[in-house]
Design a protein around this motif. Structure first.
Motif, short mmCIF file in Angstrom:
data_model
loop_
_atom_site.label_atom_id
_atom_site.label_comp_id
_atom_site.label_asym_id
_atom_site.label_seq_id
_atom_site.Cartn_x
_atom_site.Cartn_y
_atom_site.Cartn_z
N LEU A 386 -77.36 -142.06 41.04
CA LEU A 386 -77.45 -143.12 40.03
C LEU A 386 -77.59 -142.56 38.63
CD1 LEU A 386 -77.92 -146.08 39.15
CD2 LEU A 386 -80.32 -145.80 39.82
N TRP A 387 -78.20 -141.39 38.49
CA TRP A 387 -78.47 -140.81 37.18
C TRP A 387 -77.54 -139.64 36.86
CZ3 TRP A 387 -81.36 -144.59 35.82
CH2 TRP A 387 -82.27 -145.15 36.70
N ALA A 388 -76.43 -139.54 37.60
CA ALA A 388 -75.56 -138.36 37.48
C ALA A 388 -74.89 -138.27 36.11
CB ALA A 388 -74.51 -138.37 38.58
N TYR A 389 -74.58 -139.39 35.50
CA TYR A 389 -73.96 -139.41 34.17
C TYR A 389 -74.20 -140.78 33.56
CZ TYR A 389 -70.32 -141.39 37.19
OH TYR A 389 -69.64 -142.13 38.13
N PRO A 390 -74.14 -140.88 32.25
CA PRO A 390 -74.42 -142.16 31.59
C PRO A 390 -73.25 -143.13 31.74
CG PRO A 390 -73.91 -140.48 29.96
CD PRO A 390 -73.97 -139.78 31.28
N PRO A 391 -73.51 -144.40 31.98
CA PRO A 391 -72.42 -145.35 32.22
C PRO A 391 -71.52 -145.59 31.02
CG PRO A 391 -74.52 -146.50 32.04
CD PRO A 391 -74.84 -145.04 32.10
N GLY A 455 -81.13 -161.28 16.85
CA GLY A 455 -81.86 -160.97 15.63
C GLY A 455 -82.70 -159.71 15.76
N LYS A 456 -82.39 -158.86 16.75
CA LYS A 456 -83.15 -157.64 16.97
C LYS A 456 -82.26 -156.41 16.85
CE LYS A 456 -86.71 -159.64 19.96
NZ LYS A 456 -87.48 -159.46 21.21
N GLN A 457 -82.88 -155.31 16.47
CA GLN A 457 -82.16 -154.04 16.43
C GLN A 457 -82.20 -153.43 17.83
OE1 GLN A 457 -83.33 -151.41 13.31
NE2 GLN A 457 -82.00 -149.74 13.99
N LEU A 458 -81.03 -153.14 18.38
CA LEU A 458 -80.96 -152.76 19.79
C LEU A 458 -80.26 -151.43 20.02
CD1 LEU A 458 -79.90 -156.30 21.04
CD2 LEU A 458 -82.15 -155.25 21.37
N ASP A 459 -79.97 -150.70 18.95
CA ASP A 459 -79.21 -149.47 19.13
C ASP A 459 -79.97 -148.47 20.00
OD1 ASP A 459 -81.01 -149.43 16.99
OD2 ASP A 459 -80.00 -147.76 16.02
N GLY A 460 -81.29 -148.42 19.88
CA GLY A 460 -82.07 -147.49 20.69
C GLY A 460 -82.00 -147.83 22.17
N LEU A 461 -82.08 -149.11 22.49
CA LEU A 461 -82.00 -149.54 23.88
C LEU A 461 -80.66 -149.13 24.50
CD1 LEU A 461 -83.00 -153.02 25.26
CD2 LEU A 461 -80.77 -152.07 25.81
N PHE A 462 -79.57 -149.44 23.80
CA PHE A 462 -78.25 -149.11 24.34
C PHE A 462 -78.03 -147.60 24.39
CE2 PHE A 462 -77.37 -153.57 23.14
CZ PHE A 462 -76.85 -154.02 24.35
N ARG A 463 -78.54 -146.90 23.42
CA ARG A 463 -78.40 -145.44 23.44
C ARG A 463 -79.09 -144.86 24.68
NH1 ARG A 463 -79.83 -144.66 18.72
NH2 ARG A 463 -82.07 -144.30 19.05
N THR A 464 -80.28 -145.36 25.00
CA THR A 464 -81.02 -144.87 26.16
C THR A 464 -80.32 -145.19 27.47
OG1 THR A 464 -83.13 -145.03 25.02
CG2 THR A 464 -83.19 -145.06 27.43
N TRP A 465 -79.89 -146.44 27.63
CA TRP A 465 -79.40 -146.88 28.93
C TRP A 465 -77.90 -146.65 29.13
CZ3 TRP A 465 -82.15 -147.66 33.10
CH2 TRP A 465 -83.53 -147.77 32.93
N LEU A 466 -77.16 -146.48 28.05
CA LEU A 466 -75.72 -146.26 28.20
C LEU A 466 -75.29 -144.82 27.96
CD1 LEU A 466 -74.15 -149.40 26.47
CD2 LEU A 466 -74.56 -149.02 28.92
N TYR A 467 -76.02 -144.08 27.13
CA TYR A 467 -75.51 -142.78 26.70
C TYR A 467 -76.43 -141.60 26.94
CZ TYR A 467 -72.07 -145.74 24.40
OH TYR A 467 -71.09 -146.66 24.16
N THR A 468 -77.66 -141.83 27.39
CA THR A 468 -78.57 -140.71 27.60
C THR A 468 -78.36 -140.10 28.99
OG1 THR A 468 -80.23 -141.73 26.19
CG2 THR A 468 -81.01 -140.03 27.70
N GLN A 469 -78.26 -138.78 29.05
CA GLN A 469 -78.12 -138.09 30.32
C GLN A 469 -79.40 -138.22 31.13
OE1 GLN A 469 -75.52 -136.58 31.70
NE2 GLN A 469 -74.07 -136.51 30.00
N GLY A 470 -79.27 -138.33 32.45
CA GLY A 470 -80.41 -138.32 33.33
C GLY A 470 -81.13 -139.66 33.39
#
Length: 475
Positions: A386-391, A455-470
């Motif tokens: 599940l954590w092999a690569y970011p989606p 109305g929220k800043q969400l770049d950190g959330l998407f960066r973590t769940w879509l682009y972070t390895q592991g």
């Protein structure tokens, strides 16, 4: 797509979690297509649209507005005769352009009724018209071809395209199989309307996309005419052929349903297919109006396939589906079919959304909550697949149907839901489906829409769940 060939991953994710009538493609889509892909220097259309995972997929320099496909398939010899009429518009001056076609012999090719030169170069059919085409010019390409269509093998080792069965063919083209049975500008960013005229031996049924216009039997052959007026990517086209039991009805919302089921799968499929109208109603409440006039299912017996696919208006299943698979493939009618990809790298926009639809269905029909499904997945070890690569960046075409794209993609949506609340979250899903209906979307656009609606800043959330390895939170 539901990748049933990966049964372990699938269970974990599910349990834990010339008769052409030109259809008008939305202006925004046409503009995108006109600008799509890097064009080769001068007046030569490029041999691909520049997709990083499938660089030869699609072609530059023109947009196909409509395909008219006339096919005749002999199920005994597995021989296909085809004529494809492509109504197109040049987006640059063209002295040469390509079509995607693999493995079939072309016997005649004309551009605007005049014989054109052509040559084969791998999967490329390279066309040189007698006269140059001017930017903005409408033109018609007619290709006559024949042969024994064979599937291609995708980077992950699975079959794709025209896949022969014991009574016909299972036709499912994601990501690159359309070129195995008709010449196309074959990339998701290229969408067109379609007419199909498919002739098969009497006793066989040929099922394509959209609405059945009619069928006629003569001299031991039956011809089926289908029409799909809504914009459709080539990989979502089907012409599946077999011995099928057919069921037809219209839902109370006016959707024309056509189910074709292999009799050997009928008993297992019936209880699930019976739920199709209620599934479509439920998905329409969540995602907005169903995008098409037609719906249904093609349930084949194709043991060598190993997956189901969201072929537009009428998903195709290699065996009787379970309810989660039915929910998944029909959720794709919004997420993947109506709102299509701009690049295969963004495949999570298809598969993460359809997987999360499964979680929501379970949650709202007496099963595990989406949070419980999320928690079970998150509890897996950091070394799990599940954590092999970011989606959001699978890395190659071999990974686009892997567990991270499906399950971690769904987890990203659940994190979004928790961050913005249910009211904003479901508003985001409906806005995404409405604002990109019949067109395309990118991850960046989805992030922007989510921030606008919440109305929220969400770049950190998407960066973590879509682009972070592991595994997030374990670094």
């Amino acid at each position: 797509m539901t990748p049933l060939r990966r049964q372990a991953d699938r269970r974990r994710t599910t349990v834990l979690r010339r008769e052409a009538v030109l259809a008008t493609v939305p202006v925004a889509v046409a503009a995108l297509l006109a600008a799509a892909g890097p064009a080769a220097a001068g007046t030569t259309g490029s041999s691909g649209v520049g997709d990083p995972y499938f660089p030869l997929q699609g072609n530059g320099g023109y947009h196909v507005r409509h395909y008219g496909l006339t096919l005749r398939y002999d199920t005994a010899s597995r021989h296909l005769d085809g004529t494809a009429v492509l109504s197109a518009r040049a987006t640059q001056k063209l002295t040469r352009f390509d079509l995607d076609l693999k493995g079939l012999k072309v016997t005649r090719l004309t551009v605007d009724g005049t014989t054109a030169d052509f040559r084969r170069d791998g999967q490329e059919l390279v066309v040189t018209p007698r006269r140059a085409l001017h930017e903005g010019q409408d033109f018609c390409v007619e290709v006559t071809y024949h042969g024994t269509p064979k599937p291609v093998t995708d980077p992950d080792g699975s079959p794709d395209g025209w896949i022969p069965t014991d009574d016909g063919a299972f036709v499912a083209g994601e990501p690159q199989g359309a070129m195995t049975w008709f010449p196309a500008n074959s990339h998701p960013k290229e969408k067109s309307s379609y007419d199909f005229r498919i002739t098969v031996p009497q006793g066989r049924t040929a099922v394509a996309n959209g609405v059945l216009l009619g069928q006629r039997t003569a001299h031991g052959q039956t011809t089926y005419r289908w029409r799909q007026t809504a914009p459709m990517a080539a990989y979502l086209a089907t012409a599946t052929i077999g011995k099928f039991k057919v069921e037809r009805y219209t839902t109370r919302d006016g959707i024309q349903v056509y189910n074709a089921v292999d009799p050997r799968e009928a008993n297992a499929a019936a209880p699930v297919l019976k739920k199709l109208p209620s599934v479509l109603e439920w998905e329409s409440r969540l995602f907005g109006p169903y995008p098409y006039r037609a719906a249904g299912s093609i349930v084949d017996r194709a043991p060598d396939v190993g997956f189901a696919l969201e072929t537009q208006t009428r998903p195709v299943y290699d065996s009787a589906p379970d309810l989660s698979t039915l929910v998944h493939e029909n959720a794709h009618q919004w997420f993947g079919d109506s709102v299509s990809l701009t690049t295969w790298k963004d495949i999570w926009l298809n598969e993460g959304f359809a997987t999360y639809a499964e979680w929501l269905y379970q949650e709202q029909h007496g099963g595990d909550s989406a949070q419980k499904t999320f928690d079970k997945l998150y509890a897996t070890r950091a070394s799990d697949d599940l954590w092999a690569y970011p989606p959001g960046n699978p890395g190659s075409g071999a990974n686009i149907f892997g567990t991270p794209v499906y399950a971690r993609g769904a987890m990203a949506l659940h994190e979004l839901r928790k961050a913005v609340g249910d009211q904003a979250f479901f508003r985001i899903l409906r806005a995404w489906a409405a604002e990109h209906r019949g067109g395309h979307g990118t991850t960046a656009q989805f992030v922007q829409l989510s921030e606008r609606e919440s109305g929220k800043q969400l770049d950190g959330l998407f960066r973590t769940w879509l682009y972070t390895q592991g595994k997030p939170g374990t670094a």
